[in-house]
Design a protein around this motif. Structure first.
Motif, PDB file in Angstrom:
ATOM      1  N   SER A  43      49.013  21.649 -12.289  1.00  0.00           N
ATOM      2  CA  SER A  43      47.866  21.065 -11.582  1.00  0.00           C
ATOM      3  C   SER A  43      48.243  20.905 -10.115  1.00  0.00           C
ATOM      4  N   GLU A  81      51.830  25.761 -18.719  1.00  0.00           N
ATOM      5  CA  GLU A  81      50.602  24.950 -18.658  1.00  0.00           C
ATOM      6  C   GLU A  81      49.855  25.091 -19.979  1.00  0.00           C
ATOM      7  N   GLN A 111      37.001  15.536  -8.980  1.00  0.00           N
ATOM      8  CA  GLN A 111      36.281  15.304  -7.739  1.00  0.00           C
ATOM      9  C   GLN A 111      37.155  15.722  -6.574  1.00  0.00           C
ATOM     10  N   ASP A 156      52.002  12.229 -11.501  1.00  0.00           N
ATOM     11  CA  ASP A 156      51.421  11.185 -12.361  1.00  0.00           C
ATOM     12  C   ASP A 156      52.295  10.864 -13.568  1.00  0.00           C
ATOM     13  N   THR A 168      47.517  12.143  -5.677  1.00  0.00           N
ATOM     14  CA  THR A 168      47.675  13.533  -5.249  1.00  0.00           C
ATOM     15  C   THR A 168      48.652  13.618  -4.078  1.00  0.00           C
TER      16      THR A 168
HETATM   17  C1  LIG Z   1      41.115  18.828 -14.607  1.00  0.00           C
HETATM   18  C2  LIG Z   1      41.593  17.631 -13.836  1.00  0.00           C
HETATM   19  C3  LIG Z   1      40.651  16.879 -13.105  1.00  0.00           C
HETATM   20  C4  LIG Z   1      41.069  15.768 -12.378  1.00  0.00           C
HETATM   21  N1  LIG Z   1      40.121  15.075 -11.681  1.00  0.00           N
HETATM   22  C5  LIG Z   1      40.480  14.008 -10.957  1.00  0.00           C
HETATM   23  C6  LIG Z   1      39.493  13.266 -10.233  1.00  0.00           C
HETATM   24  O1  LIG Z   1      38.314  13.566 -10.277  1.00  0.00           O
HETATM   25  N2  LIG Z   1      39.911  12.217  -9.486  1.00  0.00           N
HETATM   26  C7  LIG Z   1      41.223  11.862  -9.431  1.00  0.00           C
HETATM   27  O2  LIG Z   1      41.562  10.906  -8.744  1.00  0.00           O
HETATM   28  N3  LIG Z   1      42.179  12.521 -10.128  1.00  0.00           N
HETATM   29  C8  LIG Z   1      41.838  13.581 -10.897  1.00  0.00           C
HETATM   30  N4  LIG Z   1      42.791  14.248 -11.629  1.00  0.00           N
HETATM   31  C9  LIG Z   1      44.186  13.768 -11.583  1.00  0.00           C
HETATM   32  C10 LIG Z   1      44.887  14.204 -10.315  1.00  0.00           C
HETATM   33  O3  LIG Z   1      44.950  15.602 -10.248  1.00  0.00           O
HETATM   34  C11 LIG Z   1      46.285  13.588 -10.334  1.00  0.00           C
HETATM   35  O4  LIG Z   1      46.150  12.180 -10.351  1.00  0.00           O
HETATM   36  C12 LIG Z   1      47.170  13.873  -9.136  1.00  0.00           C
HETATM   37  O5  LIG Z   1      46.739  14.948  -8.383  1.00  0.00           O
HETATM   38  C13 LIG Z   1      48.634  14.112  -9.564  1.00  0.00           C
HETATM   39  O6  LIG Z   1      48.696  15.362 -10.193  1.00  0.00           O
HETATM   40  P1  LIG Z   1      49.725  15.778 -11.320  1.00  0.00           P
HETATM   41  O7  LIG Z   1      49.934  17.255 -11.117  1.00  0.00           O
HETATM   42  O8  LIG Z   1      50.892  14.885 -11.357  1.00  0.00           O
HETATM   43  O9  LIG Z   1      48.940  15.512 -12.693  1.00  0.00           O
HETATM   44  P2  LIG Z   1      47.591  16.147 -13.246  1.00  0.00           P
HETATM   45  O10 LIG Z   1      46.691  16.559 -12.152  1.00  0.00           O
HETATM   46  O11 LIG Z   1      47.063  15.214 -14.271  1.00  0.00           O
HETATM   47  O12 LIG Z   1      48.074  17.495 -13.964  1.00  0.00           O
HETATM   48  C14 LIG Z   1      48.776  17.570 -15.166  1.00  0.00           C
HETATM   49  C15 LIG Z   1      48.752  19.015 -15.655  1.00  0.00           C
HETATM   50  O13 LIG Z   1      49.573  19.102 -16.817  1.00  0.00           O
HETATM   51  C16 LIG Z   1      48.873  19.825 -17.802  1.00  0.00           C
HETATM   52  N5  LIG Z   1      49.365  19.432 -19.115  1.00  0.00           N
HETATM   53  C17 LIG Z   1      49.031  18.348 -19.851  1.00  0.00           C
HETATM   54  N6  LIG Z   1      49.684  18.360 -21.006  1.00  0.00           N
HETATM   55  C18 LIG Z   1      50.463  19.466 -21.016  1.00  0.00           C
HETATM   56  C19 LIG Z   1      51.372  20.034 -21.953  1.00  0.00           C
HETATM   57  N7  LIG Z   1      51.576  19.482 -23.153  1.00  0.00           N
HETATM   58  N8  LIG Z   1      52.008  21.189 -21.612  1.00  0.00           N
HETATM   59  C20 LIG Z   1      51.768  21.798 -20.421  1.00  0.00           C
HETATM   60  N9  LIG Z   1      50.902  21.309 -19.503  1.00  0.00           N
HETATM   61  C21 LIG Z   1      50.269  20.158 -19.805  1.00  0.00           C
HETATM   62  C22 LIG Z   1      47.414  19.477 -17.566  1.00  0.00           C
HETATM   63  O14 LIG Z   1      46.548  20.428 -18.162  1.00  0.00           O
HETATM   64  C23 LIG Z   1      47.355  19.496 -16.049  1.00  0.00           C
HETATM   65  O15 LIG Z   1      47.120  20.782 -15.555  1.00  0.00           O
HETATM   66  C24 LIG Z   1      42.440  15.370 -12.384  1.00  0.00           C
HETATM   67  C25 LIG Z   1      43.369  16.116 -13.107  1.00  0.00           C
HETATM   68  C26 LIG Z   1      42.972  17.231 -13.834  1.00  0.00           C
HETATM   69  C27 LIG Z   1      44.001  18.028 -14.615  1.00  0.00           C
END
Ligand SMILES: Cc1cc2nc3c(=O)[nH]c(=O)nc-3n(C[C@H](O)[C@H](O)[C@H](O)COP(=O)(O)OP(=O)(O)OC[C@H]3O[C@@H](n4cnc5c(N)ncnc54)[C@H](O)[C@@H]3O)c2cc1C
Length: 397
Positions: A11, A32, A42, A286, A298
């Motif tokens: 992500s 992923e 959003q 996260d 983010t």
């Molecule tokens: C589709 C989506 C929509 C979002 N919309 C918003 C929003 O509207 N507002 C907001 O504030 N935050 C939103 N977030 C969260 C935001 O992206 C995060 O809070 C922040 O950007 C930190 O990102 P991150 O990469 O740590 O985690 P995340 O953005 O949560 O990404 C985690 C990734 O890990 C993947 N994943 C989960 N489980 C597994 C697994 N078992 N094996 C492999 N991959 C896995 C998920 O599919 C995702 O792609 C959203 C996240 C996603 C995935």
């Protein structure tokens, strides 16, 4: 030297980390769960010097400026559409605001030259050996990696496998949030319109690049609900139930929910992990310190990816040194940013009519808004950012 790094999650944190690891000479692989890069969500924003410095070092600023939303002002209205409160774009959108799906795509493209991506798979087991980690997958054959990083979000799979069950690390903050796309049948212009009843917030805004499309964003108060995170139809029923019987444009918006292909639904929660690494496994984004919405997750994820990769390079791949330095540089910073998320639900959907009136009255004062803005910028810039020499960015398209 630990060169082969497996990252779970594509992500924001995952691709950002892969980009930096690649530029430091490591060989990242990203797995992923989703069958392709996930769209949806959003707008997310970057604010303050630290966020912008990392984006600049990644070479992303010109591209992000091209696709930025320009901020999303929100007009809170009553049942009849009369304005009660106006939040300006600077307040909601920081210095650069982009759609989450667009940001994920840009980060993915900037990591591609260095990274092997595996979509539609997930880690099932992690067994540390004397020289690495043997990783089992749901679909693919087992493989050996030097290090494994959990960038798989608030409900991290790697954290569950290496650190223990989610309930030890994630606290529910009393609210749920949902976003989805719909046709712009309401003739919406720039910005969003939001409507409240106690414990509920429903809003909709036009897509800045495609005015025929719009995005809905709903928040509601609820104790922890039991549901299947992989079942969007069940999640749609929960949203429908939470908003049924409400006025304004809510019935019309709910009417679009059932066709929505890109529903994002999650609790507003925070992750607190005592130590971000165990042995050869480490967490970023996260998974380590998430706060769903309003906690600058983010920006923190992008900064943390930069520091984690930089410390691994500086320690020449020695994970014991690098993981400790990474965490000691960032833990306090991440905590400070995360704290903003604790207030998001109550701010968007106060629990009582008096709470809604109070928010609308206090926030209509410009001085207060400016103070909140400066606080956000200050909190997001309270970390010293080392300069880690890295190779140039090689973008592939
Ligand atoms: C589709 C989506 C929509 C979002 N919309 C918003 C929003 O509207 N507002 C907001 O504030 N935050 C939103 N977030 C969260 C935001 O992206 C995060 O809070 C922040 O950007 C930190 O990102 P991150 O990469 O740590 O985690 P995340 O953005 O949560 O990404 C985690 C990734 O890990 C993947 N994943 C989960 N489980 C597994 C697994 N078992 N094996 C492999 N991959 C896995 C998920 O599919 C995702 O792609 C959203 C996240 C996603 C995935």
């Amino acid at each position: 030297m630990n060169r082969n790094v497996l990252i779970s999650g594509a992500s924001i944190a995952g691709p950002a980390l892969a980009h930096w690891l690649g530029r430091h000479g490591f060989r990242p692989t990203v797995v992923e769960l989703a069958p392709s890069l996930r769209q949806g969500g959003q707008a997310v924003d970057f604010r303050g010097e630290t966020h912008l410095t990392v984006l600049e070092r990644m070479g992303l600023i010109p591209e992000l400026r091209r696709i930025q939303t320009g901020g999303s002002p929100v007009r809170f209205v009553d049942e009849l559409g009369r304005t009660l409160l106006h939040l300006p774009a600077e307040f909601t959108g920081g210095e650069i605001e982009v759609l989450r799906g667009d940001l994920a795509r840009v980060l993915y493209e900037h990591s591609l030259p260095y990274t092997e991506y595996i979509f539609g798979d997930s880690i099932t087991s992690l067994a540390e050996t004397s020289s690495g980690v043997r990783v089992g997958f749901q679909r693919g054959a087992s493989r050996d990696f030097d290090l494994v990083i959990g960038a798989d979000g608030l409900h991290s799979n790697v954290r569950r496998l290496a650190f223990g069950p989610e309930e030890n690390y994630v606290s529910h903050l009393g609210y749920y949030a949902a976003t989805w796309q719909l046709p712009n049948d309401l003739g919406l212009g720039k910005g969003s319109i939001g409507y409240n009843v106690p414990g509920r917030f429903a809003s909709v805004g036009a897509d800045h690049r495609n005015p025929a499309q719009a995005g809905a964003f709903f928040v509601f108060a609820a104790p922890e609900l039991s549901y299947d995170r992989r079942d969007p139809e069940q999640q749609k029923r929960l949203i429908d139930h939470a908003f049924s019987g409400l006025g304004w444009e809510v019935p019309r918006l709910l009417g679009t929910l059932h066709q929505a292909p890109d529903l994002y639904f999650d609790s507003i929660s925070r992750a607190d992990v005592d130590t971000w690494s165990t042995g050869r496994v480490c967490l970023v984004g996260d998974a380590a310190c998430g706060a769903t919405i309003g906690g600058m997750g983010t920006g923190t994820a992008v900064v943390a990816a930069y520091v984690l990769a930089g410390e691994l390079a500086r320690a020449q791949g020695d994970h014991r040194v690098a993981f400790t330095r990474y965490e000691s540089r960032l833990r306090k910073y991440a905590r400070g940013c995360q704290a903003g998320g604790d207030r998001t639900g109550k701010f968007l959907a106060p629990g009582t009519a008096a709470g809604i009136r109070f928010r609308n009255t206090v926030l209509s004062r410009l001085l207060f808004l400016n103070g909140m803005l400066r606080l956000g910028e200050k909190v997001s810039s309270t970390v010293a950012l080392p300069d880690y020499p890295a190779g140039p960015s090689r973008v592939s398209r």
